[in-house]
Scaffold this motif. Structure first.
Motif, PDB file in Angstrom:
ATOM      1  N   ASP A   1     -54.784  -2.594  -2.526  1.00  0.00           N
ATOM      2  CA  ASP A   1     -53.954  -3.758  -2.207  1.00  0.00           C
ATOM      3  C   ASP A   1     -52.476  -3.388  -2.120  1.00  0.00           C
ATOM      4  OD1 ASP A   1     -53.673  -3.162  -4.866  1.00  0.00           O
ATOM      5  OD2 ASP A   1     -53.742  -5.234  -5.570  1.00  0.00           O
ATOM      6  N   GLY A   2     -52.183  -2.101  -1.966  1.00  0.00           N
ATOM      7  CA  GLY A   2     -50.799  -1.649  -1.931  1.00  0.00           C
ATOM      8  C   GLY A   2     -50.180  -1.758  -0.552  1.00  0.00           C
ATOM      9  N   ASP A   3     -48.876  -1.562  -0.492  1.00  0.00           N
ATOM     10  CA  ASP A   3     -48.180  -1.570   0.788  1.00  0.00           C
ATOM     11  C   ASP A   3     -47.051  -0.551   0.763  1.00  0.00           C
ATOM     12  OD1 ASP A   3     -46.279  -2.818  -0.811  1.00  0.00           O
ATOM     13  OD2 ASP A   3     -46.390  -4.749   0.202  1.00  0.00           O
ATOM     14  N   ALA A   4     -46.599  -0.182   1.962  1.00  0.00           N
ATOM     15  CA  ALA A   4     -45.477   0.733   2.108  1.00  0.00           C
ATOM     16  C   ALA A   4     -44.427   0.069   2.978  1.00  0.00           C
ATOM     17  CB  ALA A   4     -45.926   2.050   2.743  1.00  0.00           C
ATOM     18  N   TRP A   5     -43.179   0.284   2.633  1.00  0.00           N
ATOM     19  CA  TRP A   5     -42.044  -0.254   3.377  1.00  0.00           C
ATOM     20  C   TRP A   5     -41.203   0.924   3.849  1.00  0.00           C
ATOM     21  CZ3 TRP A   5     -41.503  -5.691   3.702  1.00  0.00           C
ATOM     22  CH2 TRP A   5     -42.388  -6.416   2.898  1.00  0.00           C
ATOM     23  N   LEU A   6     -41.078   1.061   5.160  1.00  0.00           N
ATOM     24  CA  LEU A   6     -40.374   2.189   5.757  1.00  0.00           C
ATOM     25  C   LEU A   6     -39.216   1.668   6.596  1.00  0.00           C
ATOM     26  CD1 LEU A   6     -43.483   4.093   7.204  1.00  0.00           C
ATOM     27  CD2 LEU A   6     -42.540   4.280   4.893  1.00  0.00           C
ATOM     28  N   VAL A   7     -38.048   2.283   6.477  1.00  0.00           N
ATOM     29  CA  VAL A   7     -36.925   1.945   7.345  1.00  0.00           C
ATOM     30  C   VAL A   7     -36.648   3.137   8.253  1.00  0.00           C
ATOM     31  CG1 VAL A   7     -35.143   2.684   5.685  1.00  0.00           C
ATOM     32  CG2 VAL A   7     -34.586   1.013   7.462  1.00  0.00           C
ATOM     33  N   VAL A   8     -36.540   2.862   9.561  1.00  0.00           N
ATOM     34  CA  VAL A   8     -36.328   3.922  10.545  1.00  0.00           C
ATOM     35  C   VAL A   8     -35.361   3.393  11.600  1.00  0.00           C
ATOM     36  CG1 VAL A   8     -37.406   5.459  12.224  1.00  0.00           C
ATOM     37  CG2 VAL A   8     -38.665   4.790  10.177  1.00  0.00           C
ATOM     38  N   GLY A   9     -34.425   4.222  12.007  1.00  0.00           N
ATOM     39  CA  GLY A   9     -33.496   3.836  13.059  1.00  0.00           C
ATOM     40  C   GLY A   9     -34.212   3.620  14.373  1.00  0.00           C
ATOM     41  N   LYS A  10     -33.815   2.580  15.091  1.00  0.00           N
ATOM     42  CA  LYS A  10     -34.422   2.327  16.401  1.00  0.00           C
ATOM     43  C   LYS A  10     -34.215   3.514  17.317  1.00  0.00           C
ATOM     44  CE  LYS A  10     -34.337  -0.857  20.334  1.00  0.00           C
ATOM     45  NZ  LYS A  10     -33.709  -2.071  20.922  1.00  0.00           N
ATOM     46  N   ASN A  11     -33.016   4.095  17.288  1.00  0.00           N
ATOM     47  CA  ASN A  11     -32.736   5.230  18.172  1.00  0.00           C
ATOM     48  C   ASN A  11     -33.337   6.532  17.656  1.00  0.00           C
ATOM     49  OD1 ASN A  11     -30.987   5.584  16.011  1.00  0.00           O
ATOM     50  ND2 ASN A  11     -29.290   6.316  17.290  1.00  0.00           N
ATOM     51  N   LEU A  12     -33.942   6.492  16.468  1.00  0.00           N
ATOM     52  CA  LEU A  12     -34.596   7.682  15.902  1.00  0.00           C
ATOM     53  C   LEU A  12     -36.117   7.568  15.944  1.00  0.00           C
ATOM     54  CD1 LEU A  12     -32.275   8.376  12.839  1.00  0.00           C
ATOM     55  CD2 LEU A  12     -32.332   9.582  15.032  1.00  0.00           C
ATOM     56  N   GLY A  13     -36.620   6.604  16.723  1.00  0.00           N
ATOM     57  CA  GLY A  13     -38.054   6.566  16.970  1.00  0.00           C
ATOM     58  C   GLY A  13     -38.837   5.543  16.177  1.00  0.00           C
ATOM     59  N   ALA A  14     -38.196   4.456  15.743  1.00  0.00           N
ATOM     60  CA  ALA A  14     -38.907   3.456  14.950  1.00  0.00           C
ATOM     61  C   ALA A  14     -40.081   2.850  15.700  1.00  0.00           C
ATOM     62  CB  ALA A  14     -37.937   2.353  14.504  1.00  0.00           C
ATOM     63  N   ASP A  15     -39.884   2.524  16.974  1.00  0.00           N
ATOM     64  CA  ASP A  15     -40.949   1.845  17.713  1.00  0.00           C
ATOM     65  C   ASP A  15     -42.128   2.777  18.008  1.00  0.00           C
ATOM     66  OD1 ASP A  15     -39.438  -0.450  17.569  1.00  0.00           O
ATOM     67  OD2 ASP A  15     -38.572  -0.212  19.569  1.00  0.00           O
ATOM     68  N   PRO A  16     -41.889   4.016  18.452  1.00  0.00           N
ATOM     69  CA  PRO A  16     -43.027   4.936  18.589  1.00  0.00           C
ATOM     70  C   PRO A  16     -43.739   5.201  17.270  1.00  0.00           C
ATOM     71  CG  PRO A  16     -41.150   5.761  19.826  1.00  0.00           C
ATOM     72  CD  PRO A  16     -40.655   4.595  19.024  1.00  0.00           C
ATOM     73  N   LEU A  17     -42.980   5.261  16.163  1.00  0.00           N
ATOM     74  CA  LEU A  17     -43.617   5.474  14.866  1.00  0.00           C
ATOM     75  C   LEU A  17     -44.512   4.292  14.519  1.00  0.00           C
ATOM     76  CD1 LEU A  17     -43.920   7.204  12.313  1.00  0.00           C
ATOM     77  CD2 LEU A  17     -42.004   5.915  11.341  1.00  0.00           C
ATOM     78  N   GLN A  18     -44.053   3.089  14.791  1.00  0.00           N
ATOM     79  CA  GLN A  18     -44.884   1.921  14.528  1.00  0.00           C
ATOM     80  C   GLN A  18     -46.180   1.983  15.327  1.00  0.00           C
ATOM     81  OE1 GLN A  18     -42.983  -1.867  15.214  1.00  0.00           O
ATOM     82  NE2 GLN A  18     -44.835  -3.036  14.758  1.00  0.00           N
ATOM     83  N   ARG A  19     -46.087   2.377  16.595  1.00  0.00           N
ATOM     84  CA  ARG A  19     -47.296   2.485  17.421  1.00  0.00           C
ATOM     85  C   ARG A  19     -48.228   3.565  16.886  1.00  0.00           C
ATOM     86  NH1 ARG A  19     -43.358   1.524  21.516  1.00  0.00           N
ATOM     87  NH2 ARG A  19     -43.144   3.742  21.966  1.00  0.00           N
ATOM     88  N   TRP A  20     -47.669   4.690  16.455  1.00  0.00           N
ATOM     89  CA  TRP A  20     -48.497   5.768  15.910  1.00  0.00           C
ATOM     90  C   TRP A  20     -49.205   5.327  14.644  1.00  0.00           C
ATOM     91  CZ3 TRP A  20     -48.064   8.526  11.255  1.00  0.00           C
ATOM     92  CH2 TRP A  20     -48.916   9.632  11.150  1.00  0.00           C
ATOM     93  N   LEU A  21     -48.491   4.675  13.755  1.00  0.00           N
ATOM     94  CA  LEU A  21     -49.102   4.208  12.515  1.00  0.00           C
ATOM     95  C   LEU A  21     -50.220   3.206  12.785  1.00  0.00           C
ATOM     96  CD1 LEU A  21     -45.881   3.722  10.367  1.00  0.00           C
ATOM     97  CD2 LEU A  21     -47.723   5.343   9.880  1.00  0.00           C
ATOM     98  N   ALA A  22     -50.040   2.375  13.798  1.00  0.00           N
ATOM     99  CA  ALA A  22     -51.011   1.318  14.085  1.00  0.00           C
ATOM    100  C   ALA A  22     -52.216   1.808  14.875  1.00  0.00           C
ATOM    101  CB  ALA A  22     -50.333   0.189  14.851  1.00  0.00           C
ATOM    102  N   SER A  23     -52.086   2.963  15.545  1.00  0.00           N
ATOM    103  CA  SER A  23     -53.190   3.384  16.410  1.00  0.00           C
ATOM    104  C   SER A  23     -53.634   4.811  16.128  1.00  0.00           C
ATOM    105  CB  SER A  23     -52.779   3.248  17.881  1.00  0.00           C
ATOM    106  OG  SER A  23     -51.607   4.005  18.143  1.00  0.00           O
ATOM    107  N   ASP A  24     -52.801   5.788  16.464  1.00  0.00           N
ATOM    108  CA  ASP A  24     -53.213   7.182  16.338  1.00  0.00           C
ATOM    109  C   ASP A  24     -53.502   7.567  14.895  1.00  0.00           C
ATOM    110  OD1 ASP A  24     -50.848   8.257  18.868  1.00  0.00           O
ATOM    111  OD2 ASP A  24     -52.838   7.369  19.032  1.00  0.00           O
ATOM    112  N   ALA A  25     -52.667   7.077  13.967  1.00  0.00           N
ATOM    113  CA  ALA A  25     -52.835   7.495  12.578  1.00  0.00           C
ATOM    114  C   ALA A  25     -54.182   7.074  12.004  1.00  0.00           C
ATOM    115  CB  ALA A  25     -51.693   6.967  11.714  1.00  0.00           C
ATOM    116  N   PRO A  26     -54.600   5.814  12.147  1.00  0.00           N
ATOM    117  CA  PRO A  26     -55.913   5.455  11.623  1.00  0.00           C
ATOM    118  C   PRO A  26     -57.044   6.240  12.279  1.00  0.00           C
ATOM    119  CG  PRO A  26     -54.609   3.508  12.017  1.00  0.00           C
ATOM    120  CD  PRO A  26     -53.866   4.656  12.641  1.00  0.00           C
ATOM    121  N   ASP A  27     -56.952   6.453  13.604  1.00  0.00           N
ATOM    122  CA  ASP A  27     -58.009   7.190  14.299  1.00  0.00           C
ATOM    123  C   ASP A  27     -58.060   8.640  13.821  1.00  0.00           C
ATOM    124  OD1 ASP A  27     -58.538   4.920  15.706  1.00  0.00           O
ATOM    125  OD2 ASP A  27     -57.439   5.526  17.495  1.00  0.00           O
ATOM    126  N   GLY A  28     -56.889   9.204  13.570  1.00  0.00           N
ATOM    127  CA  GLY A  28     -56.850  10.614  13.205  1.00  0.00           C
ATOM    128  C   GLY A  28     -57.133  10.884  11.744  1.00  0.00           C
TER     129      GLY A  28
END
Length: 209
Positions: free
Chosen positions: A159-186
């Protein structure tokens, strides 16, 4: 996991000497305090803007259990966790020996006896985290960052959670997509990811099992 070397911005093998350490006035967990910092760690002169955005966004941490500050630096996130949840055990993890020495000093200075500063390999493998707060070291590069998160996010409690802060210009949106898709699959993480805040050029992502 990313293996640093002596040229890495986030890696310093030697703790700062007394001459190298300096006192900085900051606010931690709503308290005006003085901490020790030094060159050779991230944002040595103040609490950086991304961390400020993170700390303004997250709700209070769980009162008990194991909590993680991943990439602790001199300690603004880990100290906030430790002072806000004195009955929890807070792990402040970094590969930078100078940062670990500083966060230990700052925890002792502020009476945060529940904070454990440790290298990644020093955290017992069976520890599961009720929450993870992190301003992750995105400048180590995408492969190393993905490896870092794939190492640690599976260690969230059910039941835990993680909170990550990432700069938009440093790849926040691609990281969000990776966490939501590639990471679970991999890695079989079964993650859900949502953007919970966007401020001053930073995204705050909440990751859950």
């Amino acid at each position: 996991m990313h293996t640093p070397d002596a040229s890495d911005h986030y890696f310093t093998a030697r703790p700062a000497s007394a001459d190298e350490r300096r006192s900085v006035a900051v606010q931690i967990a709503g308290r005006d305090v003085t901490v020790e910092t030094a060159g050779g760690v991230f944002s040595p002169d103040h609490v950086d803007l991304g961390t400020q955005v993170l700390l303004r966004t997250v709700p209070g941490p769980p009162a008990t259990g194991d909590l993680l500050d991943l990439g602790c630096g001199w300690g603004p996130v880990g100290l906030t966790l430790a002072l806000s949840a004195p009955d929890a055990r807070v792990w402040a993890v970094d590969v930078n020996e100078r940062a670990l020495d500083l966060v230990r000093r700052n925890a002792a200075r502020l009476g945060a006896s529940n904070l454990v500063a440790a290298r990644p390999e020093e955290v017992p493998a069976d520890v599961r985290f009720a929450t993870v707060w992190s301003n992750p070291p995105v400048r180590i590069g995408k492969p190393a960052l993905h490896a870092l998160l794939a190492d640690w996010l599976p260690r969230l409690a059910p039941d835990g959670d993680a909170w990550l802060v990432v700069g938009k210009n440093l790849g926040a949106d691609p990281l969000q997509r990776w966490l939501a898709s590639d990471a679970p699959d991999g890695a079989g993480l079964g993650l859900s990811v949502e953007r919970v805040a966007s401020a001053k050029g930073f995204r705050v992502l909440r990751v859950r099992r």
